[in-house]
Design a protein around this motif. Structure first.
Motif, short mmCIF file in Angstrom:
data_model
loop_
_atom_site.label_atom_id
_atom_site.label_comp_id
_atom_site.label_asym_id
_atom_site.label_seq_id
_atom_site.Cartn_x
_atom_site.Cartn_y
_atom_site.Cartn_z
N TYR A 110 0.83 -1.21 0.00
CA TYR A 110 0.00 0.00 0.00
C TYR A 110 0.87 1.26 0.00
N ILE A 111 1.87 1.29 0.87
CA ILE A 111 2.77 2.45 0.92
C ILE A 111 3.48 2.62 -0.43
N ALA A 112 3.89 1.51 -1.06
CA ALA A 112 4.54 1.58 -2.37
C ALA A 112 3.60 2.15 -3.41
N MET A 113 2.34 1.74 -3.36
CA MET A 113 1.35 2.27 -4.29
C MET A 113 1.21 3.78 -4.16
N ARG A 114 1.24 4.27 -2.90
CA ARG A 114 1.13 5.71 -2.69
C ARG A 114 2.36 6.43 -3.21
N LEU A 115 3.53 5.84 -3.06
CA LEU A 115 4.76 6.45 -3.60
C LEU A 115 4.70 6.55 -5.12
N ALA A 116 4.19 5.50 -5.74
CA ALA A 116 4.07 5.51 -7.20
C ALA A 116 3.06 6.56 -7.66
N LYS A 117 1.97 6.68 -6.92
CA LYS A 117 0.91 7.61 -7.31
C LYS A 117 1.27 9.06 -7.00
N ASP A 118 1.82 9.28 -5.80
CA ASP A 118 2.06 10.66 -5.36
C ASP A 118 3.38 11.23 -5.85
N PHE A 119 4.36 10.35 -6.11
CA PHE A 119 5.69 10.84 -6.50
C PHE A 119 6.16 10.32 -7.86
N LYS A 120 5.30 9.52 -8.52
CA LYS A 120 5.63 8.98 -9.84
C LYS A 120 6.88 8.10 -9.83
N PHE A 121 7.13 7.47 -8.69
CA PHE A 121 8.26 6.55 -8.62
C PHE A 121 7.91 5.26 -9.36
N GLN A 122 8.92 4.62 -9.91
CA GLN A 122 8.76 3.29 -10.49
C GLN A 122 9.14 2.26 -9.43
N ILE A 123 8.19 1.44 -9.04
CA ILE A 123 8.41 0.48 -7.97
C ILE A 123 9.06 -0.78 -8.54
N VAL A 124 10.26 -1.07 -8.06
CA VAL A 124 10.99 -2.25 -8.50
C VAL A 124 10.62 -3.45 -7.64
N ARG A 125 10.47 -3.21 -6.33
CA ARG A 125 10.11 -4.28 -5.40
C ARG A 125 9.40 -3.67 -4.21
N ALA A 126 8.37 -4.36 -3.71
CA ALA A 126 7.67 -3.95 -2.50
C ALA A 126 7.15 -5.20 -1.82
N GLU A 127 7.79 -5.63 -0.76
CA GLU A 127 7.39 -6.88 -0.11
C GLU A 127 7.95 -6.97 1.30
N LYS A 128 7.30 -7.82 2.08
CA LYS A 128 7.83 -8.15 3.40
C LYS A 128 9.03 -9.06 3.20
N MET A 129 10.07 -8.85 4.01
CA MET A 129 11.30 -9.62 3.87
C MET A 129 11.45 -10.59 5.04
N PRO A 130 12.01 -11.75 4.79
CA PRO A 130 12.23 -12.71 5.88
C PRO A 130 13.39 -12.28 6.76
N PRO A 131 13.43 -12.74 8.00
CA PRO A 131 14.56 -12.41 8.87
C PRO A 131 15.89 -12.78 8.22
N LYS A 132 16.86 -11.91 8.41
CA LYS A 132 18.24 -12.12 7.94
C LYS A 132 18.33 -12.31 6.42
N PHE A 133 17.40 -11.72 5.67
CA PHE A 133 17.46 -11.82 4.20
C PHE A 133 18.76 -11.24 3.66
N TYR A 134 19.30 -10.26 4.38
CA TYR A 134 20.52 -9.58 3.93
C TYR A 134 21.73 -10.51 3.95
N GLU A 135 21.70 -11.50 4.81
CA GLU A 135 22.82 -12.45 4.83
C GLU A 135 22.83 -13.31 3.57
N LYS A 136 21.65 -13.67 3.07
CA LYS A 136 21.56 -14.46 1.85
C LYS A 136 22.00 -13.64 0.65
N GLN A 137 21.67 -12.34 0.65
CA GLN A 137 22.07 -11.47 -0.45
C GLN A 137 23.59 -11.36 -0.55
N LYS A 138 24.26 -11.32 0.59
CA LYS A 138 25.72 -11.20 0.59
C LYS A 138 26.36 -12.44 -0.04
N LYS A 139 25.75 -13.61 0.17
CA LYS A 139 26.29 -14.84 -0.38
C LYS A 139 26.14 -14.85 -1.90
#
Length: 619
Positions: A590-619
């Motif tokens: 919902y917040i991403a939708m408002r950003l796209a509507k109010d600021f004309k941003f292009q949304i690349v990703r908008a989602e809930k992330m699992p715990p420690k997702f950043y550790e998997k990204q580093k790998k």
């Protein structure tokens, strides 16, 4: 001389007011209606804290026993005329049920009533021992607590500062053989539970006002100033307005620093209402963005001599962000307007102002500023902070203040508790990645910056689709160099006893783990606090965002603002009755939708992330 009242942003109470809450809790009516227990709103927060938690403090434990019996016995003294209105708050059925079971309270009405009456007598006796009350009854305890309340002062003769109030309470209870540690620590728990809001800038601003009062009042009266008689601090929260001040003060002068003018719902009406009680706003000193309407209201009030002075250093809405070098914080305005280059100026006030300036405007991190902000976050009494800080005389006093006051130990305890609590933030964590849309002016420039391979693919698609498909915008949208990240975090449920996780501690927890440019800290549906984390990112003005995603009165700075998304007229209340870890992903979308509507941003990703997702990204 008229009494001076300096307004601190947020909410808080003094030790004396904590005693008043205990008095109200003991004497206040509990009404039983439609199988629910109701207490008065003005002391419901204290009762819920005392009853809902599992206290370790002996004073709070005995107070809980008194209140539990008061609540239960209300079933047997029902007022037929009672109907709850907005002045009454219903207590939690679920929590009370568990409490009653822990006391092994009987279900048979006759046995239940007898049990309550006997437990109430015993609870009063045990409570009286703590404060050494000579008459261990409800009336005796009430009178003895009233004695303590009166001892701490009044508006005519003056009041003890918080530090001195604690010392005198300890001394009296200890000398009479009571448990001074349990009594004072219990009162401090009640004070801590009442603490809401505030930051270093508002603490520094009011410290400067307090120091100014100490120096200026003798010139006005020829006598030394007395706290509570000649000057005092009070509180005002965002959106609450000013009318509550009339219930506490009459014929007083108000000084209001570091408070967004737009956050006062009925600015002009409130000021005129204050005047009906002989009160007068002498100064507004604020640095937040403001609306044209608010400034016009202040100009009208100033012209009619209904206020004495105002200074707004922030930008008018729509005028754009100010350069860093000309931005002011609230402490800057008070220091420059009241102290700088006068005979009461001193390097310590210049240094305190500098710390507030660096912290509030996100210029650079300063260890002392961070520590004082942590102290606020720990819910240490804001009254005690300003009262002790205003008595500093040299820069060494500021350097050593944490050791002199014992605040350093409180900060360390707070840090240790946060280390245990902050991992729970990962249970409600989302990411919005967005990029700015290409414009006709910069589209060709971006195409020329693309790799030869991407340029070739773009030309082929354009040729095959007869110019209908241009992949330049696609490549730009997903180009890592053009993607900006918002981290959204849901404030986890915490008991009143836990060290409260705020946006600063959340940034501190996540910042070393992965990169994000902004953080949105969500207090369920009630509030969303936003901060810029990457100083080099210029894509989002958080003050503008607050006004669009929240309400017209929401805002702050370009780099830090607060809003209430559920207060927006377009908010989908049918979709979100509450926000929790289960539906947080939908809330992020919902917040991403408002950003796209109010600021004309292009949304690349908008989602809930699992715990420690950043550790998997580093790998």
């Amino acid at each position: 001389m008229r009494k001076k009242i300096f307004i601190i942003h947020g909410k808080a109470i003094s030790l004396q007011e904590a005693i008043k809450l205990v008095l109200d809790s003991i004497s206040g009516k509990v009404n039983y209606y439609n199988q629910k227990y109701y207490v008065m709103k003005n002391f419901s927060r204290a009762i819920r804290y005392i009853v809902y938690e599992n206290p370790t403090n002996l004073f709070i434990q005995q107070l809980e026993r008194i209140l539990i019996t008061k609540i239960l016995i209300s079933e047997f003294y029902i007022e037929s005329s009672f109907k709850p209105d907005e002045e009454w708050v219903a207590l939690s059925d679920f929590i009370l049920k568990n409490k009653f079971e822990s006391y092994e309270i009987k279900k048979d009405p006759k046995e239940r009533k007898q049990f309550c009456e006997s437990m109430f007598i015993k609870a009063c006796e045990d409570f009286a021992k703590i404060i050494c009350c000579p008459e261990p009854t409800k009336d005796g305890i009430y009178q003895y607590l009233q004695y303590f309340y009166d001892m701490l002062g009044n508006d005519t003769e003056g009041k003890y500062l918080e530090k001195d109030a604690e010392a005198v309470l300890r001394q009296v209870v200890a000398e009479n053989g009571g448990n001074a540690d349990a009594f004072v620590s219990g009162l401090r728990e009640i004070v801590r539970n009442a603490e809401v809001g505030g930051d270093l800038d508002t603490i520094a601003s009011n410290t400067l006002y307090g120091y100014w009062a100490i120096c200026s009042i003798p010139l006005e009266t020829g006598d030394q100033p007395i706290y509570g008689r000649d000057f005092e601090f009070d509180f005002m929260n965002y959106h609450d307005g000013m009318l509550h001040l009339n219930a506490r003060h009459q014929n007083c002068d108000f000084y209001i620093p570091d408070f967004p003018i737009d956050a006062i719902p009925k600015l002009k009406d409130d000021i005129e209402a204050l005047m009906q009680y002989g009160n007068y706003v002498v100064r507004f000193d604020d640095h937040h963005p403001y609306s044209k309407e608010s400034k016009e209201a202040l100009d009208e009030l100033l012209s009619a001599q209904k206020i004495g002075f105002y200074r707004l250093s922030g930008p008018m809405e729509g005028s754009g962000e100010q350069p860093k070098e000309i931005q002011k914080c609230g402490a800057d305005l008070v220091y420059e307007g009241m102290i700088k280059d006068t005979e009461i100026d001193s390097p310590v006030w210049n240094e305190l102002t500098r710390l507030a300036h660096m912290q509030d405007l996100h210029i650079q991190e300063e260890e002392m500023a961070i520590n004082l902000s942590k102290l606020i976050g720990s819910k240490h009494s804001k009254l005690d902070m300003v009262q002790q800080l205003m008595q500093m005389q040299t820069p060494d006093d500021l350097t050593n203040i944490l050791q002199i006051t014992g605040w350093g130990a409180e900060i360390k305890k707070y840090e240790d508790e946060l280390a245990q609590s902050c991992p729970r933030l990962e249970e409600g964590m989302g990411v919005i990645d967005y990029s700015l849309s290409l414009t006709p002016e910069n589209k060709e420039e971006y195409f020329n910056s693309m790799s030869a391979g991407k340029q070739k693919i773009t030309k082929i698609f354009k040729m095959l689709t007869f110019g209908l498909v241009d992949l330049t915008s696609f490549f730009h949208k997903y180009d890592k160099n053009n993607i900006h990240r918002i981290l959204l975090v849901l404030s986890p449920y915490q008991s009143s006893k836990e060290a409260k996780i705020n946006v600063a501690s959340t940034i501190h927890y996540f910042k070393p783990k992965f990169h994000f440019d902004y953080i949105f800290f969500c207090y369920g549906l009630s509030l969303m606090t936003t901060r810029k984390v990457n100083e080099n990112d210029k894509t989002l003005d958080l003050n503008e965002l607050a006004g669009k995603i929240g309400t017209d009165g929401d805002g702050g700075h370009a780099e830090a603002a607060t809003c209430k998304p559920s207060g927006n007229k377009f908010f989908p209340h049918h979709r979100f009755k509450r926000v929790n870890t289960t539906n947080f992903g939908d809330y992020v979308k919902y917040i991403a939708m408002r950003l796209a509507k109010d600021f004309k941003f292009q949304i690349v990703r908008a989602e809930k992330m699992p715990p420690k997702f950043y550790e998997k990204q580093k790998k």
